[in-house]
Design a protein around this motif. Structure first.
Motif, PDB file in Angstrom:
ATOM      1  N   LEU A 122       0.833  -1.203   0.000  1.00  0.00           N
ATOM      2  CA  LEU A 122       0.000   0.000   0.000  1.00  0.00           C
ATOM      3  C   LEU A 122       0.869   1.255   0.000  1.00  0.00           C
ATOM      4  N   TYR A 123       1.942   1.242   0.753  1.00  0.00           N
ATOM      5  CA  TYR A 123       2.845   2.403   0.813  1.00  0.00           C
ATOM      6  C   TYR A 123       3.437   2.702  -0.565  1.00  0.00           C
ATOM      7  N   ASN A 124       3.908   1.660  -1.258  1.00  0.00           N
ATOM      8  CA  ASN A 124       4.505   1.861  -2.579  1.00  0.00           C
ATOM      9  C   ASN A 124       3.469   2.314  -3.604  1.00  0.00           C
ATOM     10  N   GLN A 125       2.252   1.818  -3.494  1.00  0.00           N
ATOM     11  CA  GLN A 125       1.208   2.249  -4.422  1.00  0.00           C
ATOM     12  C   GLN A 125       0.842   3.709  -4.218  1.00  0.00           C
ATOM     13  N   LEU A 126       0.804   4.166  -2.980  1.00  0.00           N
ATOM     14  CA  LEU A 126       0.453   5.553  -2.704  1.00  0.00           C
ATOM     15  C   LEU A 126       1.580   6.516  -3.027  1.00  0.00           C
ATOM     16  N   GLN A 127       2.792   6.020  -3.212  1.00  0.00           N
ATOM     17  CA  GLN A 127       3.918   6.879  -3.540  1.00  0.00           C
ATOM     18  C   GLN A 127       3.977   7.235  -5.021  1.00  0.00           C
ATOM     19  N   LYS A 128       3.130   6.625  -5.843  1.00  0.00           N
ATOM     20  CA  LYS A 128       3.147   6.910  -7.270  1.00  0.00           C
ATOM     21  C   LYS A 128       2.642   8.327  -7.528  1.00  0.00           C
ATOM     22  N   GLN A 129       3.312   9.039  -8.425  1.00  0.00           N
ATOM     23  CA  GLN A 129       2.913  10.397  -8.755  1.00  0.00           C
ATOM     24  C   GLN A 129       1.659  10.422  -9.630  1.00  0.00           C
ATOM     25  N   THR A 130       1.348   9.324 -10.308  1.00  0.00           N
ATOM     26  CA  THR A 130       0.192   9.270 -11.199  1.00  0.00           C
ATOM     27  C   THR A 130      -1.006   8.615 -10.528  1.00  0.00           C
ATOM     28  N   MET A 131      -1.082   8.689  -9.207  1.00  0.00           N
ATOM     29  CA  MET A 131      -2.195   8.075  -8.476  1.00  0.00           C
ATOM     30  C   MET A 131      -3.494   8.813  -8.776  1.00  0.00           C
ATOM     31  N   PRO A 133      -8.050   8.596  -8.140  1.00  0.00           N
ATOM     32  CA  PRO A 133      -8.973   8.107  -7.108  1.00  0.00           C
ATOM     33  C   PRO A 133      -9.427   6.682  -7.319  1.00  0.00           C
ATOM     34  N   VAL A 134      -9.506   6.243  -8.558  1.00  0.00           N
ATOM     35  CA  VAL A 134      -9.932   4.862  -8.811  1.00  0.00           C
ATOM     36  C   VAL A 134      -8.878   3.882  -8.302  1.00  0.00           C
ATOM     37  N   GLU A 135      -7.618   4.133  -8.632  1.00  0.00           N
ATOM     38  CA  GLU A 135      -6.540   3.265  -8.151  1.00  0.00           C
ATOM     39  C   GLU A 135      -6.422   3.319  -6.637  1.00  0.00           C
ATOM     40  N   LEU A 136      -6.634   4.511  -6.076  1.00  0.00           N
ATOM     41  CA  LEU A 136      -6.558   4.659  -4.621  1.00  0.00           C
ATOM     42  C   LEU A 136      -7.631   3.827  -3.929  1.00  0.00           C
ATOM     43  N   SER A 137      -8.855   3.886  -4.433  1.00  0.00           N
ATOM     44  CA  SER A 137      -9.944   3.102  -3.833  1.00  0.00           C
ATOM     45  C   SER A 137      -9.676   1.611  -3.959  1.00  0.00           C
ATOM     46  N   LYS A 138      -9.178   1.184  -5.116  1.00  0.00           N
ATOM     47  CA  LYS A 138      -8.877  -0.238  -5.303  1.00  0.00           C
ATOM     48  C   LYS A 138      -7.751  -0.693  -4.380  1.00  0.00           C
ATOM     49  N   ALA A 139      -6.722   0.147  -4.228  1.00  0.00           N
ATOM     50  CA  ALA A 139      -5.597  -0.224  -3.364  1.00  0.00           C
ATOM     51  C   ALA A 139      -6.040  -0.351  -1.912  1.00  0.00           C
ATOM     52  N   ILE A 140      -6.888   0.562  -1.447  1.00  0.00           N
ATOM     53  CA  ILE A 140      -7.381   0.499  -0.070  1.00  0.00           C
ATOM     54  C   ILE A 140      -8.275  -0.717   0.130  1.00  0.00           C
ATOM     55  N   PHE A 197      -8.175   7.758   4.790  1.00  0.00           N
ATOM     56  CA  PHE A 197      -8.635   7.998   3.424  1.00  0.00           C
ATOM     57  C   PHE A 197     -10.164   8.047   3.350  1.00  0.00           C
ATOM     58  N   ASP A 198     -10.776   8.488   4.441  1.00  0.00           N
ATOM     59  CA  ASP A 198     -12.231   8.574   4.453  1.00  0.00           C
ATOM     60  C   ASP A 198     -12.725   9.646   3.485  1.00  0.00           C
ATOM     61  N   TYR A 199     -12.080  10.812   3.514  1.00  0.00           N
ATOM     62  CA  TYR A 199     -12.492  11.890   2.617  1.00  0.00           C
ATOM     63  C   TYR A 199     -11.582  11.894   1.394  1.00  0.00           C
ATOM     64  N   LYS A 200     -12.055  11.278   0.329  1.00  0.00           N
ATOM     65  CA  LYS A 200     -11.304  11.252  -0.917  1.00  0.00           C
ATOM     66  C   LYS A 200     -12.184  11.577  -2.119  1.00  0.00           C
ATOM     67  N   ASN A 201     -13.368  12.165  -1.868  1.00  0.00           N
ATOM     68  CA  ASN A 201     -14.240  12.521  -2.987  1.00  0.00           C
ATOM     69  C   ASN A 201     -13.613  13.581  -3.877  1.00  0.00           C
ATOM     70  N   HIS A 202     -12.760  14.449  -3.292  1.00  0.00           N
ATOM     71  CA  HIS A 202     -12.139  15.492  -4.103  1.00  0.00           C
ATOM     72  C   HIS A 202     -11.186  14.915  -5.140  1.00  0.00           C
ATOM     73  N   SER A 287      -4.729  20.978 -10.150  1.00  0.00           N
ATOM     74  CA  SER A 287      -3.303  21.206 -10.402  1.00  0.00           C
ATOM     75  C   SER A 287      -2.534  21.556  -9.142  1.00  0.00           C
ATOM     76  N   THR A 288      -3.219  22.057  -8.124  1.00  0.00           N
ATOM     77  CA  THR A 288      -2.527  22.479  -6.901  1.00  0.00           C
ATOM     78  C   THR A 288      -2.651  21.493  -5.752  1.00  0.00           C
ATOM     79  N   ILE A 289      -3.633  20.597  -5.797  1.00  0.00           N
ATOM     80  CA  ILE A 289      -3.814  19.617  -4.727  1.00  0.00           C
ATOM     81  C   ILE A 289      -3.275  18.269  -5.206  1.00  0.00           C
ATOM     82  N   PRO A 290      -2.239  17.723  -4.572  1.00  0.00           N
ATOM     83  CA  PRO A 290      -1.712  16.418  -4.984  1.00  0.00           C
ATOM     84  C   PRO A 290      -2.652  15.300  -4.571  1.00  0.00           C
ATOM     85  N   MET A 291      -2.547  14.165  -5.279  1.00  0.00           N
ATOM     86  CA  MET A 291      -3.374  13.008  -4.964  1.00  0.00           C
ATOM     87  C   MET A 291      -3.003  12.411  -3.615  1.00  0.00           C
TER      88      MET A 291
END
Length: 357
Positions: A122-131, A133-140, A197-202, A287-291
């Motif tokens: 999970l740590y390595n998946q979240l470190q990707k710069q191209t993360m 929300p779909v990948e994030l939800s699947k990883a969690i 990661f409860d609030y990830k709708n943004h 553009s200003t808020i990172p994943m």
């Protein structure tokens, strides 16, 4: 001897000598002792990595190393106890020997050895710069699913730890207590991830502007991601934003734009900010808020490597440039003759005593 010559009693001098001896033995144990390293290399053939207070993956490396080399480490402690002359080294080796043979230690070692690899993934998946929300939800979701499997496997872990040849079977109350505690650890893992990661709708807003998905969205509008985006940013005009997105998906010239940043630049350069006003607002936010926080953490880690004691004073522009070179090291490696070009530009700025070219 120096204290006796000053007129102090032999008892005080003996106390000072013993304190000095203990200090030397303690320093010898805490330092890189060549004898211990030799025994470790001969028997274990593997170095135990040092821990880190900020990086969980380093703790995982320690757990995995001790688990994989448990018998060798026990043999190494026996060798130190039987061959060394230092009292502190023998006492410390004996304490580690008893701990490595303790059934409670082995049980928790096996528990965390089974849990920490999922944390590393999970740590390595979240470190990707191209993360996204779909990948994030699947990883969690995969992380929670695997932790639940490990929770159901706690009984097997306990039976495996009890099969160790030097262990004594404890009472049933202790067994049940350890099982309950291990299952609570699994529950804590799951609860903390859900809260983190409860609030990830943004994050769903970035999915709306993936150019590779535009052909698919033209026929099947992403209503689920759109609704979650509106819920996260209620100040947006729903009707106008949906109309703009439908236009984005239909036009083929927008499909060649690779990222949301380039899409934002395209809108600004072509004076389309009034036409796509809602998308313009949303793209500025994306553009200003990172994943994830990987980018910010990477910047702090880079700062420690750049702002050293010997290079502590520099301008902000130079610090930003060096940090960018360090963070985007993979991109720099792909540039042919990068070092030669930097040297040539540096040499052409002014005449120097040394001919750098």
């Amino acid at each position: 001897m120096y204290n006796i010559q000053l007129g102090k009693s032999p008892r005080v001098a003996r106390y000072v000598d013993l304190s000095e001896l203990r200090r030397r033995e303690r320093d010898e144990w805490t330092s890189q002792c060549p004898q211990r390293v030799t025994v470790l290399d001969k028997i274990v053939k593997h170095r135990v990595p040092r821990s880190s207070n900020t990086r969980w993956n380093f703790k995982s490396r320690i757990v995995n190393t001790v688990y994989e080399n448990l018998e060798s480490l026990i043999e190494c402690m026996k060798e130190i106890e039987s061959t060394f002359n230092q009292t502190i080294a023998i006492n410390q080796a004996g304490a580690l020997h008893r701990m490595l043979n303790d059934d409670r230690f082995i049980f928790w070692l096996r528990v965390f050895h089974s849990l920490m690899p999922h944390v590393d993934i999970l740590y390595n998946q979240l470190q990707k710069q191209t993360m996204d929300p779909v990948e994030l939800s699947k990883a969690i979701f995969r992380f929670e699913e695997n932790i639940l499997k490990e929770r159901q496997n706690i009984d097997n872990i306990f039976e495996t730890s009890q099969n160790h040849p030097t262990k004594k079977r404890r009472q049933d109350g202790t067994i049940e207590t350890r099982k309950i505690a291990a299952k609570e650890v699994c529950d804590i893992f799951i609860v903390n991830v859900k809260e983190r990661f409860d609030y990830k709708n943004h994050l769903n807003a970035s999915y709306l502007y993936l150019s590779t998905k535009f052909p698919m969205h033209e026929n099947n509008f992403p209503s689920d991601h759109f609704n979650k985006t509106i819920e996260a940013y209620p100040f947006l005009d729903v009707t106008k934003l949906k109309t703009e997105l439908q236009l984005f998906y239909k036009r083929t010239d927008f499909r060649d734009i690779s990222s949301s940043v380039h899409l934002l630049k395209f809108i600004i350069e072509n004076n389309l900010t009034l036409i796509f006003s809602e998308s313009y607002k949303l793209l500025k936010i994306i553009s200003t808020i990172p994943m994830t926080t990987a980018e910010a953490e990477r910047s702090f880690s880079t700062l420690k490597r750049i702002k050293t004691f010997l290079r502590n004073s520099m301008t902000e522009d130079r610090l930003t440039a060096l940090a960018m070179l360090s963070i985007e090291k993979r991109m720099i490696d792909n540039i042919p003759n990068f070092n030669e070009e930097v040297i040539n530009r540096f040499a052409e700025k002014k005449e120097r005593r040394i001919d750098l070219t």
